[in-house]
Motif scaffolding. Structure first.
Motif, PDB file in Angstrom:
ATOM      1  N   GLY A 129      17.278  -0.370   2.220  1.00 19.72           N
ATOM      2  CA  GLY A 129      16.823  -1.162   3.358  1.00 19.72           C
ATOM      3  C   GLY A 129      17.729  -2.321   3.713  1.00 19.72           C
ATOM      4  O   GLY A 129      18.960  -2.247   3.605  1.00 19.72           O
ATOM      5  N   MET A 130      17.086  -3.394   4.098  1.00 18.02           N
ATOM      6  CA  MET A 130      17.790  -4.568   4.594  1.00 18.02           C
ATOM      7  C   MET A 130      17.288  -5.797   3.835  1.00 18.02           C
ATOM      8  O   MET A 130      16.114  -5.893   3.498  1.00 18.02           O
ATOM      9  CB  MET A 130      17.491  -4.720   6.088  1.00 18.02           C
ATOM     10  N   THR A 131      18.186  -6.729   3.546  1.00 16.89           N
ATOM     11  CA  THR A 131      17.815  -8.007   2.945  1.00 16.89           C
ATOM     12  C   THR A 131      18.532  -9.121   3.679  1.00 16.89           C
ATOM     13  O   THR A 131      19.481  -8.878   4.433  1.00 16.89           O
ATOM     14  CB  THR A 131      18.188  -8.082   1.442  1.00 16.89           C
ATOM     15  N   THR A 132      18.087 -10.351   3.436  1.00 15.48           N
ATOM     16  CA  THR A 132      18.745 -11.512   4.036  1.00 15.48           C
ATOM     17  C   THR A 132      19.150 -12.467   2.927  1.00 15.48           C
ATOM     18  O   THR A 132      18.545 -12.495   1.849  1.00 15.48           O
ATOM     19  CB  THR A 132      17.822 -12.250   5.027  1.00 15.48           C
ATOM     20  N   GLY A 133      20.178 -13.224   3.210  1.00 15.46           N
ATOM     21  CA  GLY A 133      20.665 -14.214   2.262  1.00 15.46           C
ATOM     22  C   GLY A 133      21.230 -15.413   2.995  1.00 15.46           C
ATOM     23  O   GLY A 133      21.451 -15.362   4.207  1.00 15.46           O
ATOM     24  N   MET A 142      19.680 -14.792  -2.164  1.00 12.47           N
ATOM     25  CA  MET A 142      19.232 -13.588  -1.480  1.00 12.47           C
ATOM     26  C   MET A 142      17.794 -13.268  -1.881  1.00 12.47           C
ATOM     27  O   MET A 142      17.425 -13.355  -3.049  1.00 12.47           O
ATOM     28  CB  MET A 142      20.128 -12.406  -1.856  1.00 12.47           C
ATOM     29  N   ASP A 143      17.000 -12.900  -0.881  1.00  8.29           N
ATOM     30  CA  ASP A 143      15.628 -12.454  -1.116  1.00  8.29           C
ATOM     31  C   ASP A 143      15.657 -10.932  -1.148  1.00  8.29           C
ATOM     32  O   ASP A 143      15.911 -10.280  -0.144  1.00  8.29           O
ATOM     33  CB  ASP A 143      14.712 -12.956   0.001  1.00  8.29           C
ATOM     34  N   ASN A 144      15.393 -10.366  -2.323  1.00 10.96           N
ATOM     35  CA  ASN A 144      15.418  -8.921  -2.493  1.00 10.96           C
ATOM     36  C   ASN A 144      14.024  -8.460  -2.914  1.00 10.96           C
ATOM     37  O   ASN A 144      13.639  -8.619  -4.070  1.00 10.96           O
ATOM     38  CB  ASN A 144      16.454  -8.525  -3.546  1.00 10.96           C
ATOM     39  N   GLU A 145      13.258  -7.939  -1.956  1.00 13.76           N
ATOM     40  CA  GLU A 145      11.901  -7.460  -2.197  1.00 13.76           C
ATOM     41  C   GLU A 145      11.033  -8.528  -2.857  1.00 13.76           C
ATOM     42  O   GLU A 145      10.292  -8.256  -3.791  1.00 13.76           O
ATOM     43  CB  GLU A 145      11.923  -6.177  -3.039  1.00 13.76           C
ATOM     44  N   GLY A 146      11.154  -9.753  -2.400  1.00 13.94           N
ATOM     45  CA  GLY A 146      10.340 -10.848  -2.917  1.00 13.94           C
ATOM     46  C   GLY A 146      10.914 -11.529  -4.140  1.00 13.94           C
ATOM     47  O   GLY A 146      10.377 -12.543  -4.595  1.00 13.94           O
ATOM     48  N   MET A 147      11.999 -11.014  -4.690  1.00  3.93           N
ATOM     49  CA  MET A 147      12.667 -11.668  -5.818  1.00  3.93           C
ATOM     50  C   MET A 147      13.832 -12.484  -5.259  1.00  3.93           C
ATOM     51  O   MET A 147      14.607 -11.976  -4.431  1.00  3.93           O
ATOM     52  CB  MET A 147      13.176 -10.646  -6.831  1.00  3.93           C
ATOM     53  N   ILE A 148      13.958 -13.710  -5.714  1.00  3.92           N
ATOM     54  CA  ILE A 148      15.020 -14.581  -5.229  1.00  3.92           C
ATOM     55  C   ILE A 148      16.171 -14.589  -6.232  1.00  3.92           C
ATOM     56  O   ILE A 148      16.018 -15.045  -7.368  1.00  3.92           O
ATOM     57  CB  ILE A 148      14.499 -16.019  -4.988  1.00  3.92           C
ATOM     58  N   PHE A 149      17.310 -14.054  -5.800  1.00  3.44           N
ATOM     59  CA  PHE A 149      18.507 -14.021  -6.608  1.00  3.44           C
ATOM     60  C   PHE A 149      19.413 -15.167  -6.167  1.00  3.44           C
ATOM     61  O   PHE A 149      19.744 -15.268  -4.981  1.00  3.44           O
ATOM     62  CB  PHE A 149      19.255 -12.691  -6.418  1.00  3.44           C
ATOM     63  N   ALA A 150      19.845 -16.004  -7.096  1.00  5.33           N
ATOM     64  CA  ALA A 150      20.748 -17.120  -6.787  1.00  5.33           C
ATOM     65  C   ALA A 150      22.076 -16.882  -7.481  1.00  5.33           C
ATOM     66  O   ALA A 150      22.126 -16.597  -8.691  1.00  5.33           O
ATOM     67  CB  ALA A 150      20.144 -18.442  -7.234  1.00  5.33           C
ATOM     68  N   TYR A 151      23.147 -16.976  -6.712  1.00  7.38           N
ATOM     69  CA  TYR A 151      24.502 -16.745  -7.191  1.00  7.38           C
ATOM     70  C   TYR A 151      25.332 -18.001  -6.948  1.00  7.38           C
ATOM     71  O   TYR A 151      25.076 -18.761  -6.018  1.00  7.38           O
ATOM     72  CB  TYR A 151      25.161 -15.595  -6.431  1.00  7.38           C
TER      73      TYR A 151
END
Length: 153
Positions: A129-133, A142-151
């Motif tokens: 699908g699609m995600t936003t960051g 980035m919000d990936n299916e409700g999980m917030i990944f921070a880089y």
């Protein structure tokens, strides 16, 4: 005729008093007016959005420092490491190293194309699908299916 002349004099007095009204503004408001006026100068340099391209290392998932265990679709993998690469040509990729309670490490790498609006990136993943960051300084979130990944770069 005398009445017309008086009306003209009143109009002239009002016109000459108008610039003096600015002097009666409170000092703070005068500062705001001067700053806004100064900011309207033509040719003032405008900062461009910084280039977000580069390699970002995964530092946290949902606020938990990596390595961390998460719940996802009924499983509880431990996220050990990850990287997010933003290329200048509109492509990006994500690689995550994780392990499941049943044992063994796995890597998952996925690729996407992205569009950018200011600091916001919209990724369209191959076969997904699609995600936003959002890129802010040296941080990509980035919000990936409700999980917030921070880089971080």
């Amino acid at each position: 005729m005398k009445q017309n002349q008086n009306n003209l004099n009143v109009e002239r007095r009002l016109a000459t008093r108008h610039p003096h009204r600015l002097c009666m503004l409170p000092p703070l408001l005068m500062v705001v007016v001067v700053v806004v006026w100064a900011g309207c100068k033509q040719g003032a340099p405008v900062a461009a959005d910084p280039d977000p391209s580069g390699t970002y290392s995964l530092v946290s998932v949902n606020g938990n420092k990596v390595p961390c265990t998460i719940k996802h679709e009924g499983a509880t993998p431990t996220i050990k490491a990850g990287a997010f690469v933003i290329n200048p040509g509109g492509t990006c990729s994500s690689r995550v190293t994780f392990s499941l309670p049943s044992g063994g490490d796995s890597n998952r790498e996925v690729k996407a194309t992205y569009t950018r609006q200011g600091s916001r990136l919209t990724m369209r993943w191959e076969g997904a699908g699609m995600t936003t960051g959002t890129v802010q300084g040296d941080t990509f979130t980035m919000d990936n299916e409700g999980m917030i990944f921070a880089y971080r770069k």
